[in-house]
Design an enzyme around this catalytic site. Structure first.
Site, short mmCIF file in Angstrom:
data_model
loop_
_atom_site.label_atom_id
_atom_site.label_comp_id
_atom_site.label_asym_id
_atom_site.label_seq_id
_atom_site.Cartn_x
_atom_site.Cartn_y
_atom_site.Cartn_z
N LYS A 52 0.84 -1.20 0.00
CA LYS A 52 0.00 0.00 0.00
C LYS A 52 0.88 1.26 0.00
O LYS A 52 0.59 2.23 -0.69
CB LYS A 52 -0.94 -0.02 1.22
CG LYS A 52 -2.04 -1.08 1.08
CD LYS A 52 -2.78 -1.36 2.38
CE LYS A 52 -3.75 -2.53 2.19
NZ LYS A 52 -4.40 -2.96 3.44
N GLN A 96 -4.77 -1.64 9.67
CA GLN A 96 -4.52 -2.96 9.07
C GLN A 96 -5.06 -4.04 10.01
O GLN A 96 -4.66 -4.13 11.17
CB GLN A 96 -3.02 -3.14 8.81
CG GLN A 96 -2.66 -4.41 8.07
CD GLN A 96 -3.22 -4.45 6.64
OE1 GLN A 96 -3.18 -3.47 5.92
NE2 GLN A 96 -3.76 -5.61 6.27
N ASP A 119 -11.39 2.75 4.15
CA ASP A 119 -11.66 1.30 4.06
C ASP A 119 -13.17 1.02 4.07
O ASP A 119 -13.59 -0.11 3.82
CB ASP A 119 -11.01 0.57 5.25
CG ASP A 119 -9.77 -0.20 4.83
OD1 ASP A 119 -9.63 -0.49 3.64
OD2 ASP A 119 -8.95 -0.52 5.72
#
Ligand code: NAD
Length: 285
Positions: A52, A96, A119
């Protein structure tokens, strides 16, 4: 049978994002910023965060990662999120997952400013998705929809079977398909006779994390098969949830693993972060 090439499409999307970054910089003087929170030493999580970060660099984003030890307290992560919520250089916050067992993941996800929730895991954005309103949509299912669009695959009126019902993959996948007027069935670990359901489907979307879960006898001739699973086989290779070799000849379209949904997920993270930056800069279309 045609391959749905996520790698190729993700590169095209990255180029577009990079152009938009230049435009944003020219008009507002700022670039999109992404903060990543990584807890512990899980090699898979570390690899995802590194991918990422590299993608952010490629498109000209500012990015920062907060790496914390496995033993970190809930309060310390909460403080970091609050700081990132306040930081005007940060447009997107990504935690994460999975997090260590002492951490209340839900509480952290709810603490993220919904306008920085790239997200799409905050209940506010989940609610907007299920009501069909604009918001931030989880990157993986959003990437699947972009792939279908790229190949002009019509979803409206199709029988879609989603295998896997997690908050990250299956549920938002089903919501997006329903919003696009498909008839949607969601199967999961407790579904009785999975094959009965998949065999009826025009399109199968599988994200269960089980190697070879979908075999050729479970797939209708001409079906579209989207493999969201990422598993490490015994020989160390990355494989999906579909027995690709035997299923592919029956399909009209199928995604490979790797090179299918995986790269699209990262491309959508970039697209969502750009969207957040444009909103924060007041320059969203
Ligand atoms: P999860 O463990 O949270 O959820 C798995 C889901 O699959 C559950 O709903 C479970 O009920 C269902 N399931 C498990 N075994 C099943 C079976 N035998 N039959 C039917 N349903 C079954 O996992 P997740 O986070 O949703 O991830 C699922 C898969 O997708 C994993 O392989 C993960 O690595 C992959 N993934 C890929 C991407 C990507 O970018 N391509 C992103 C996220 C997750």
């Amino acid at each position: 049978m045609q391959i749905l090439d996520g790698k190729k499409l993700s590169q095209k999307i990255e180029l577009n994002v990079a152009k938009e970054v230049e435009a944003l910089k020219a008009t507002t003087g700022r670039v999109p910023g992404l903060a990543v929170i990584l807890v512990g030493n899980d090699p898979a999580s570390q690899a995802y965060v590194s991918m990422k970060k590299k993608a952010c660099d490629r498109v000209g984003f500012y990015s920062v990662s907060h790496e914390m030890p496995e033993s970190i307290s809930q309060e310390a992560i909460e403080e970091t999120i609050k700081m990132m919520n306040q930081n005007p250089n940060i447009d997107g916050i990504l935690i994460q997952l999975p997090l260590p067992s002492q951490i209340d993941t839900t509480k952290l996800l709810e603490l993220v400013d919904p306008s920085k929730d790239v997200d799409g895991f905050h209940p506010y954005n989940v609610g907007r998705l299920t009501t069909g309103l604009d918001g931030f949509v989880p990157c993986t299912p959003l990437g699947v929809m972009e792939l279908l669009k790229e190949y002009d695959i019509e979803v409206k009126g199709k029988n879609c079977c989603v295998v896997g019902a997690s908050n990250i993959v299956g549920k938002p996948m089903a919501a997006l398909l329903l919003n696009a007027n498909a008839t949607v069935e969601i199967c999961h670990i407790f579904t009785d006779d999975l094959k009965k359901h998949t065999l009826q489907a025009d399109m199968i979307f599988v994200g269960a994390g089980v190697i070879n879960l979908i075999t050729a006898d479970m797939v209708k001739e001409g079906a579209v098969v989207v493999d969201i699973g990422i598993n490490r086989a015994e020989d160390g290779k990355l494989v999906g949830d579909v027995d690709f070799q035997n299923v592919a000849p029956k399909c009209s379209y199928i995604t490979p693993v790797p090179g299918g949904v995986g790269p699209m997920t990262i491309a959508m993270l970039l697209a969502n972060t750009l969207k957040a930056a444009q909103l924060h800069a007041g320059s969203a279309e």
